[in-house]
Write a protein that holds these residues in place. Structure first.
Motif, PDB file in Angstrom:
ATOM      1  N   PHE A  51      51.126  39.725  45.200  1.00  0.00           N
ATOM      2  CA  PHE A  51      51.638  38.364  45.075  1.00  0.00           C
ATOM      3  C   PHE A  51      51.600  37.585  46.389  1.00  0.00           C
ATOM      4  O   PHE A  51      52.335  36.620  46.562  1.00  0.00           O
ATOM      5  N   GLY A  52      50.730  37.992  47.319  1.00  0.00           N
ATOM      6  CA  GLY A  52      50.670  37.300  48.601  1.00  0.00           C
ATOM      7  C   GLY A  52      50.327  35.829  48.473  1.00  0.00           C
ATOM      8  O   GLY A  52      50.935  34.965  49.115  1.00  0.00           O
ATOM      9  N   GLU A  53      49.354  35.502  47.622  1.00  0.00           N
ATOM     10  CA  GLU A  53      48.984  34.104  47.411  1.00  0.00           C
ATOM     11  C   GLU A  53      50.157  33.306  46.844  1.00  0.00           C
ATOM     12  O   GLU A  53      50.410  32.170  47.232  1.00  0.00           O
ATOM     13  N   ALA A  54      50.865  33.946  45.904  1.00  0.00           N
ATOM     14  CA  ALA A  54      51.961  33.260  45.225  1.00  0.00           C
ATOM     15  C   ALA A  54      53.124  32.994  46.173  1.00  0.00           C
ATOM     16  O   ALA A  54      53.789  31.955  46.073  1.00  0.00           O
ATOM     17  N   ARG A  55      53.389  33.908  47.095  1.00  0.00           N
ATOM     18  CA  ARG A  55      54.484  33.683  48.047  1.00  0.00           C
ATOM     19  C   ARG A  55      54.189  32.482  48.931  1.00  0.00           C
ATOM     20  O   ARG A  55      55.075  31.677  49.225  1.00  0.00           O
ATOM     21  N   LEU A  56      52.942  32.361  49.381  1.00  0.00           N
ATOM     22  CA  LEU A  56      52.579  31.201  50.191  1.00  0.00           C
ATOM     23  C   LEU A  56      52.700  29.922  49.363  1.00  0.00           C
ATOM     24  O   LEU A  56      53.238  28.914  49.835  1.00  0.00           O
ATOM     25  N   ALA A  57      52.215  29.960  48.129  1.00  0.00           N
ATOM     26  CA  ALA A  57      52.318  28.792  47.270  1.00  0.00           C
ATOM     27  C   ALA A  57      53.770  28.386  47.075  1.00  0.00           C
ATOM     28  O   ALA A  57      54.118  27.197  47.156  1.00  0.00           O
ATOM     29  N   ASP A  58      54.636  29.346  46.846  1.00  0.00           N
ATOM     30  CA  ASP A  58      56.055  29.062  46.644  1.00  0.00           C
ATOM     31  C   ASP A  58      56.669  28.419  47.882  1.00  0.00           C
ATOM     32  O   ASP A  58      57.498  27.499  47.775  1.00  0.00           O
ATOM     33  N   ALA A  59      56.252  28.881  49.061  1.00  0.00           N
ATOM     34  CA  ALA A  59      56.793  28.332  50.309  1.00  0.00           C
ATOM     35  C   ALA A  59      56.371  26.873  50.512  1.00  0.00           C
ATOM     36  O   ALA A  59      57.024  26.144  51.267  1.00  0.00           O
ATOM     37  N   VAL A 199      40.679  18.505  54.530  1.00  0.00           N
ATOM     38  CA  VAL A 199      41.199  19.823  54.886  1.00  0.00           C
ATOM     39  C   VAL A 199      42.387  19.629  55.815  1.00  0.00           C
ATOM     40  O   VAL A 199      42.243  19.122  56.927  1.00  0.00           O
ATOM     41  N   ASP A 200      43.560  20.020  55.356  1.00  0.00           N
ATOM     42  CA  ASP A 200      44.753  19.939  56.196  1.00  0.00           C
ATOM     43  C   ASP A 200      44.929  21.183  57.044  1.00  0.00           C
ATOM     44  O   ASP A 200      45.393  21.101  58.191  1.00  0.00           O
ATOM     45  N   HIS A 201      44.576  22.345  56.479  1.00  0.00           N
ATOM     46  CA  HIS A 201      44.731  23.612  57.210  1.00  0.00           C
ATOM     47  C   HIS A 201      43.674  24.597  56.739  1.00  0.00           C
ATOM     48  O   HIS A 201      43.230  24.553  55.594  1.00  0.00           O
ATOM     49  N   ARG A 202      43.298  25.501  57.656  1.00  0.00           N
ATOM     50  CA  ARG A 202      42.486  26.660  57.302  1.00  0.00           C
ATOM     51  C   ARG A 202      43.084  27.875  57.998  1.00  0.00           C
ATOM     52  O   ARG A 202      43.454  27.810  59.186  1.00  0.00           O
ATOM     53  N   PHE A 203      43.173  28.983  57.249  1.00  0.00           N
ATOM     54  CA  PHE A 203      43.694  30.244  57.783  1.00  0.00           C
ATOM     55  C   PHE A 203      42.750  31.381  57.407  1.00  0.00           C
ATOM     56  O   PHE A 203      41.837  31.210  56.603  1.00  0.00           O
ATOM     57  N   GLY A 204      43.021  32.543  57.980  1.00  0.00           N
ATOM     58  CA  GLY A 204      42.221  33.723  57.668  1.00  0.00           C
ATOM     59  C   GLY A 204      42.787  34.542  56.532  1.00  0.00           C
ATOM     60  O   GLY A 204      42.165  35.528  56.112  1.00  0.00           O
ATOM     61  N   GLY A 205      43.963  34.190  56.027  1.00  0.00           N
ATOM     62  CA  GLY A 205      44.577  34.932  54.931  1.00  0.00           C
ATOM     63  C   GLY A 205      45.851  34.246  54.494  1.00  0.00           C
ATOM     64  O   GLY A 205      46.309  33.272  55.111  1.00  0.00           O
ATOM     65  N   TYR A 206      46.453  34.764  53.435  1.00  0.00           N
ATOM     66  CA  TYR A 206      47.665  34.157  52.887  1.00  0.00           C
ATOM     67  C   TYR A 206      48.910  34.476  53.708  1.00  0.00           C
ATOM     68  O   TYR A 206      49.975  33.932  53.448  1.00  0.00           O
ATOM     69  N   ASP A 207      48.764  35.342  54.705  1.00  0.00           N
ATOM     70  CA  ASP A 207      49.829  35.557  55.679  1.00  0.00           C
ATOM     71  C   ASP A 207      49.690  34.614  56.866  1.00  0.00           C
ATOM     72  O   ASP A 207      50.372  34.771  57.881  1.00  0.00           O
ATOM     73  N   LEU A 208      48.780  33.633  56.746  1.00  0.00           N
ATOM     74  CA  LEU A 208      48.544  32.598  57.760  1.00  0.00           C
ATOM     75  C   LEU A 208      48.002  33.155  59.067  1.00  0.00           C
ATOM     76  O   LEU A 208      48.206  32.580  60.137  1.00  0.00           O
ATOM     77  N   ARG A 209      47.281  34.252  58.979  1.00  0.00           N
ATOM     78  CA  ARG A 209      46.650  34.788  60.191  1.00  0.00           C
ATOM     79  C   ARG A 209      45.524  33.869  60.646  1.00  0.00           C
ATOM     80  O   ARG A 209      45.031  33.039  59.873  1.00  0.00           O
ATOM     81  N   PRO A 210      45.096  34.007  61.910  1.00  0.00           N
ATOM     82  CA  PRO A 210      44.074  33.105  62.436  1.00  0.00           C
ATOM     83  C   PRO A 210      42.774  33.171  61.644  1.00  0.00           C
ATOM     84  O   PRO A 210      42.485  34.153  60.955  1.00  0.00           O
ATOM     85  N   VAL A 211      41.992  32.103  61.763  1.00  0.00           N
ATOM     86  CA  VAL A 211      40.707  32.004  61.086  1.00  0.00           C
ATOM     87  C   VAL A 211      39.814  33.178  61.480  1.00  0.00           C
ATOM     88  O   VAL A 211      39.764  33.578  62.649  1.00  0.00           O
TER      89      VAL A 211
END
Length: 223
Positions: A51-59, A199-211
């Protein structure tokens, strides 16, 4: 002054909206896709975190927000957001995955539709909202689209955003599923721009790690 004609890619994308929908790469993948839903069911049964994607979406959301899970698969993201107090509509064209989602999460509203079929009339017929605070399009959905429909799909997702709404998207840049395409970041940004998004943001994963060069997570909004 007359506007210049759209480029070939944008013209093909627009034609894809009015003509019968072409088969997606997922549909053409056939046997290569077998096991996707079963694998996630096994992971959930084993208590794994899916549920990593969903946790980010919820936040990203206030409580009670309207969410469209576009390309919902077996429903794991939409179900999580539903359980966390949001109004969720899931859209998934694969009949087997629709059946699995409805069986696994009976409370999740699943429309058996492709993204390009999510017209205002289709949503109204289903009793679903026609505008959303967040559109979730994760799990490589954008790399499984029909050829040359990427701009049209992004336009459709953007058209479903409420004022201030955003799109959360993510896909593999390398080592993706066998039947998916490779979607280079510069091409995705060009398509998003052509679709009237920024594009407002780009990350390397749903834990918001660097590109990085393996996976891309994008937050988009209307330009």
């Amino acid at each position: 002054m007359q506007a210049p004609p759209p480029g070939p890619r944008r013209a093909r994308a627009r034609r894809a909206v009015s003509e019968p929908l072409p088969p997606t790469r997922w549909a053409l993948g056939g046997a290569k896709n077998v096991g996707y839903g079963e694998r996630f069911a096994e992971l959930i049964e084993q208590g794994e975190d899916v549920f990593g994607e969903a946790r980010l979406a919820d936040a990203m959301l206030a409580r009670g927000s309207r969410v469209l899970d576009a390309g919902a698969g077996m429903g794991r993201v939409g179900a999580y957001l539903l359980d966390h107090g949001h109004r969720v509509v899931a859209a998934e064209p694969d009949p087997a995955l629709v059946a699995q989602a409805r069986r696994t999460w009976p409370g999740l509203e699943v429309l058996p539709l492709e993204i390009l079929a999510l017209s205002p009339d289709a949503l109204a017929t289903a009793g679903a909202p026609d505008a959303y605070d967040l559109v979730v399009c994760v799990g490589n959905v954008l790399t499984f689209l029909a050829e040359d429909t990427e701009v049209a799909v992004l336009e459709r997702l953007g058209s479903l955003l409420a004022p201030g709404g955003r799109i959360l998207a993510g896909f593999h840049l390398q080592r993706g599923p066998a039947s998916a395409r490779t979607y280079p970041p510069d091409e995705f940004v060009a398509d998003a721009t052509a679709a009237g998004l920024r594009v407002d943001h780009r990350f390397g994963g749903y834990d918001l790690r660097p590109v990085d060069d393996l996976y891309a997570v994008w937050v988009l909004s209307r330009a």
